[in-house]
Design a protein around this motif. Structure first.
Motif, PDB file in Angstrom:
ATOM      1  N   LEU A 209       0.835  -1.201   0.000  1.00 43.46           N
ATOM      2  CA  LEU A 209       0.000   0.000   0.000  1.00 43.46           C
ATOM      3  C   LEU A 209       0.872   1.254   0.000  1.00 43.46           C
ATOM      4  N   PHE A 210       1.913   1.243   0.819  1.00 44.09           N
ATOM      5  CA  PHE A 210       2.840   2.383   0.862  1.00 44.09           C
ATOM      6  C   PHE A 210       3.447   2.651  -0.513  1.00 44.09           C
ATOM      7  N   LEU A 211       3.865   1.604  -1.214  1.00 49.39           N
ATOM      8  CA  LEU A 211       4.458   1.797  -2.540  1.00 49.39           C
ATOM      9  C   LEU A 211       3.453   2.406  -3.508  1.00 49.39           C
ATOM     10  N   GLY A 212       2.184   1.986  -3.401  1.00 52.45           N
ATOM     11  CA  GLY A 212       1.165   2.587  -4.244  1.00 52.45           C
ATOM     12  C   GLY A 212       1.013   4.072  -3.972  1.00 52.45           C
ATOM     13  N   LEU A 213       0.970   4.440  -2.682  1.00 52.31           N
ATOM     14  CA  LEU A 213       0.851   5.858  -2.323  1.00 52.31           C
ATOM     15  C   LEU A 213       2.099   6.634  -2.710  1.00 52.31           C
ATOM     16  N   HIS A 214       3.256   5.999  -2.530  1.00 47.16           N
ATOM     17  CA  HIS A 214       4.515   6.628  -2.938  1.00 47.16           C
ATOM     18  C   HIS A 214       4.515   6.906  -4.439  1.00 47.16           C
ATOM     19  N   GLY A 215       4.024   5.952  -5.222  1.00 43.67           N
ATOM     20  CA  GLY A 215       3.957   6.153  -6.666  1.00 43.67           C
ATOM     21  C   GLY A 215       3.051   7.306  -7.037  1.00 43.67           C
ATOM     22  N   VAL A 216       1.938   7.442  -6.341  1.00 45.46           N
ATOM     23  CA  VAL A 216       1.025   8.567  -6.605  1.00 45.46           C
ATOM     24  C   VAL A 216       1.716   9.892  -6.306  1.00 45.46           C
ATOM     25  N   VAL A 217       2.415   9.968  -5.163  1.00 44.84           N
ATOM     26  CA  VAL A 217       3.118  11.195  -4.798  1.00 44.84           C
ATOM     27  C   VAL A 217       4.203  11.512  -5.816  1.00 44.84           C
ATOM     28  N   ARG A 218       4.965  10.502  -6.237  1.00 39.11           N
ATOM     29  CA  ARG A 218       5.991  10.736  -7.264  1.00 39.11           C
ATOM     30  C   ARG A 218       5.364  11.261  -8.556  1.00 39.11           C
ATOM     31  N   TRP A 219       4.207  10.753  -8.920  1.00 36.93           N
ATOM     32  CA  TRP A 219       3.539  11.199 -10.148  1.00 36.93           C
ATOM     33  C   TRP A 219       3.085  12.661 -10.023  1.00 36.93           C
ATOM     34  N   VAL A 220       2.521  13.005  -8.869  1.00 36.62           N
ATOM     35  CA  VAL A 220       2.066  14.376  -8.647  1.00 36.62           C
ATOM     36  C   VAL A 220       3.240  15.353  -8.671  1.00 36.62           C
ATOM     37  N   ARG A 221       4.391  14.908  -8.173  1.00 33.66           N
ATOM     38  CA  ARG A 221       5.572  15.782  -8.084  1.00 33.66           C
ATOM     39  C   ARG A 221       6.537  15.613  -9.257  1.00 33.66           C
ATOM     40  N   ARG A 222       6.079  15.011 -10.323  1.00 31.31           N
ATOM     41  CA  ARG A 222       7.002  14.671 -11.419  1.00 31.31           C
ATOM     42  C   ARG A 222       7.627  15.891 -12.085  1.00 31.31           C
ATOM     43  N   THR A 223       6.993  17.058 -11.956  1.00 31.81           N
ATOM     44  CA  THR A 223       7.603  18.257 -12.536  1.00 31.81           C
ATOM     45  C   THR A 223       8.781  18.734 -11.701  1.00 31.81           C
ATOM     46  N   ARG A 224       8.759  18.422 -10.397  1.00 32.17           N
ATOM     47  CA  ARG A 224       9.869  18.808  -9.518  1.00 32.17           C
ATOM     48  C   ARG A 224      10.937  17.726  -9.444  1.00 32.17           C
ATOM     49  N   GLU A 225      10.506  16.469  -9.529  1.00 28.98           N
ATOM     50  CA  GLU A 225      11.436  15.338  -9.527  1.00 28.98           C
ATOM     51  C   GLU A 225      11.033  14.402 -10.659  1.00 28.98           C
ATOM     52  N   PRO A 226      11.781  14.394 -11.756  1.00 23.78           N
ATOM     53  CA  PRO A 226      11.392  13.574 -12.919  1.00 23.78           C
ATOM     54  C   PRO A 226      11.141  12.117 -12.534  1.00 23.78           C
ATOM     55  N   LEU A 227      10.086  11.552 -13.090  1.00 18.85           N
ATOM     56  CA  LEU A 227       9.708  10.162 -12.831  1.00 18.85           C
ATOM     57  C   LEU A 227       9.871   9.387 -14.126  1.00 18.85           C
ATOM     58  N   ARG A 228      10.913   8.556 -14.173  1.00 23.07           N
ATOM     59  CA  ARG A 228      11.213   7.821 -15.402  1.00 23.07           C
ATOM     60  C   ARG A 228      10.308   6.600 -15.542  1.00 23.07           C
ATOM     61  N   VAL A 229      10.168   6.137 -16.772  1.00 19.37           N
ATOM     62  CA  VAL A 229       9.317   4.986 -17.055  1.00 19.37           C
ATOM     63  C   VAL A 229       9.796   3.767 -16.274  1.00 19.37           C
ATOM     64  N   GLY A 230      11.119   3.566 -16.229  1.00 18.33           N
ATOM     65  CA  GLY A 230      11.661   2.427 -15.499  1.00 18.33           C
ATOM     66  C   GLY A 230      11.296   2.470 -14.025  1.00 18.33           C
ATOM     67  N   GLN A 231      11.290   3.661 -13.439  1.00 21.09           N
ATOM     68  CA  GLN A 231      10.923   3.791 -12.036  1.00 21.09           C
ATOM     69  C   GLN A 231       9.447   3.449 -11.823  1.00 21.09           C
ATOM     70  N   ILE A 232       8.591   3.892 -12.739  1.00 17.60           N
ATOM     71  CA  ILE A 232       7.168   3.567 -12.647  1.00 17.60           C
ATOM     72  C   ILE A 232       6.973   2.051 -12.675  1.00 17.60           C
ATOM     73  N   VAL A 233       7.697   1.389 -13.564  1.00 14.96           N
ATOM     74  CA  VAL A 233       7.578  -0.067 -13.695  1.00 14.96           C
ATOM     75  C   VAL A 233       8.021  -0.754 -12.415  1.00 14.96           C
ATOM     76  N   HIS A 234       9.160  -0.342 -11.870  1.00 15.36           N
ATOM     77  CA  HIS A 234       9.669  -0.989 -10.655  1.00 15.36           C
ATOM     78  C   HIS A 234       8.764  -0.728  -9.449  1.00 15.36           C
ATOM     79  N   ILE A 235       8.247   0.485  -9.321  1.00 15.28           N
ATOM     80  CA  ILE A 235       7.339   0.782  -8.215  1.00 15.28           C
ATOM     81  C   ILE A 235       6.095  -0.097  -8.319  1.00 15.28           C
ATOM     82  N   GLY A 236       5.532  -0.161  -9.516  1.00 15.29           N
ATOM     83  CA  GLY A 236       4.326  -0.963  -9.715  1.00 15.29           C
ATOM     84  C   GLY A 236       4.563  -2.442  -9.487  1.00 15.29           C
ATOM     85  N   LEU A 237       5.665  -2.971 -10.029  1.00 16.15           N
ATOM     86  CA  LEU A 237       5.940  -4.400  -9.882  1.00 16.15           C
ATOM     87  C   LEU A 237       6.257  -4.776  -8.445  1.00 16.15           C
ATOM     88  N   ASN A 238       6.982  -3.908  -7.738  1.00 19.73           N
ATOM     89  CA  ASN A 238       7.272  -4.202  -6.336  1.00 19.73           C
ATOM     90  C   ASN A 238       6.003  -4.143  -5.487  1.00 19.73           C
TER      91      ASN A 238
END
Length: 407
Positions: A209-238
């Motif tokens: 659940l934490f990883l899901g919420l972390h992924g949402v926060v990373r997506w919302v903040r992607r303009t301040r901290e770039p979120l690469r496709v590989g990171q999205i995949v690893h967050i989702g798979l983990n």
């Protein structure tokens, strides 16, 4: 003047030591204090205690759930579940995960007993967890505050867990390591850690659940901290791995025993010690709701007051995690993990004396207690920790002989 200069010189010398050595000194001194507390508890234990009159310290370290872990290491898991006279599943090994007991058995095969191996694992994992916690908090609260947080953690009211044959130390090491990897954005290294967590102690569903919420926060903040496709995949798979691994143990228990409800009914068998009318079925959040009514009724306040109190506590905790300035200093990941884990506890756990032990995964929040720079405050927290630790060891070990005194 001479005293002040000596104090400054000592402080400078302390800070020149490597972090690993400073943490080791803090940790070993804390373990010495805990050992003294256990020795005192052993001397104060009477014939009415679970352990009898004046047991050895070793007997205390191997008490309660440690016996279950030892039994798993020796006998494994049952294929036929034990039943009581009414046909309900009774307490058995399926309530405990296999990594810790089997790791101790593996080390025990090198010539030391299982008991010694298990306690050594707890001690070593506790030290490593302190190191990782310091690294996790350092960039948020600074080096000094991070060391104070480690001091609080090493001497916390439940610090006895670092010296008993329980899986808590190992789980905390894995958890802190996983949080550190997320904080450093090393998502690709999470897979083995998540798997080990899943089979060490319950709680990996909260991490998913934490990883899901972390992924949402990373997506919302992607303009301040770039979120690469590989990171999205690893967050989702983990996150998916954590969810599947967390659900796999009940399925494994069901396959091995031939009963789909084997795990949940086993867990419920502990709850029936308090709620005799419990039917053994699992409904999310029901246990905490029922427990609030049960305990407040026991205290003469009534179930309604208990339910209102539970709601107030939930709202207060949510407000603290969202708006508490010291907690906010720890960053979004520690707060999201804390919220995820507390939600998990509310969903699955029946609160009794073991609830204090189950709060250990919230230990990164010690960083918030370490933020105030006042030495009086910090020393006061250490004293409170030690008082709480003695109270807990005395009640759970020297007096531990009823349902109300279970570590």
């Amino acid at each position: 003047m001479a005293v002040a200069e000596l104090s400054r010189s000592t402080t400078r010398g302390w800070h020149r030591l490597p972090v690993a050595l400073r943490v080791a000194i803090v940790y070993l001194l804390a373990r010495a204090v805990t050992t003294v507390f256990f020795a005192l508890a052993a001397q104060l234990s009477t014939a009415t205690s679970r352990y009898g009159e004046r047991p050895g310290v070793g007997a205390l370290l191997m008490g309660w759930d440690a016996q279950w872990y030892w039994y798993i290491a020796v006998h494994g898991y049952p294929t036929t579940l034990p039943l009581d006279d009414s046909g309900q599943i009774t307490q058995n090994q399926w309530a405990f995960m296999p990594v810790y007991p089997y790791l101790a058995r593996l080390l025990g095969g090198t010539g030391v007993s299982w008991q010694v191996a298990a306690i050594l694992i707890s001690l070593a994992a506790g030290y490593a967890a302190c190191l990782v916690l310091h690294s996790l908090l350092r960039k948020r609260v600074g080096t000094t505050a991070a060391m104070w947080a480690v001091l609080f953690f090493a001497n916390a009211p439940l610090a006895a867990m670092f010296q008993v044959a329980y899986a808590e130390s190992l789980f905390l090491l894995l958890l802190f390591g996983a949080l550190w990897l997320v904080d450093r954005r090393h998502y690709a290294w999470l897979y083995p850690v998540v798997l080990l967590m899943a089979f060490t102690r319950p709680g990996v569903l909260a991490f998913a659940l934490f990883l899901g919420l972390h992924g949402v926060v990373r997506w919302v903040r992607r303009t301040r901290e770039p979120l690469r496709v590989g990171q999205i995949v690893h967050i989702g798979l983990n996150g998916l791995l954590g969810a599947l691994a967390g659900l796999s143990w009940p399925m494994i228990a069901g396959v091995v025993t031939g009963r789909a409800d084997a795990y949940f009914a086993t867990e419920s068998s502990w709850r029936r010690g308090w709620l005799a009318e419990d039917d053994g079925s699992f409904v999310p959040f029901r246990a905490f709701w029922d427990a609030a009514g049960f305990w407040f009724t026991q205290w003469g306040l009534g179930a309604t007051v208990g339910h209102v109190a539970l709601i107030v506590v939930v709202v207060a905790i949510a407000a603290l995690l969202l708006f508490g300035p010291r907690v906010r200093r720890l960053g979004s990941d520690v707060r999201l993990w804390s919220a995820s884990y507390l939600l998990y506890l509310f969903a699955v756990f029946f609160p009794q004396s073991s609830v204090f032990r189950l709060l250990l995964p919230l230990s990164p929040l010690w960083g918030a207690a370490a933020v105030p720079r006042s030495r009086v405050w910090r020393c006061g927290v250490v004293v409170a920790c030690l008082v709480g630790q003695w109270w807990w060891i005395y009640n759970m070990y020297a007096l531990g002989n009823t349902y109300w005194q279970i570590p």
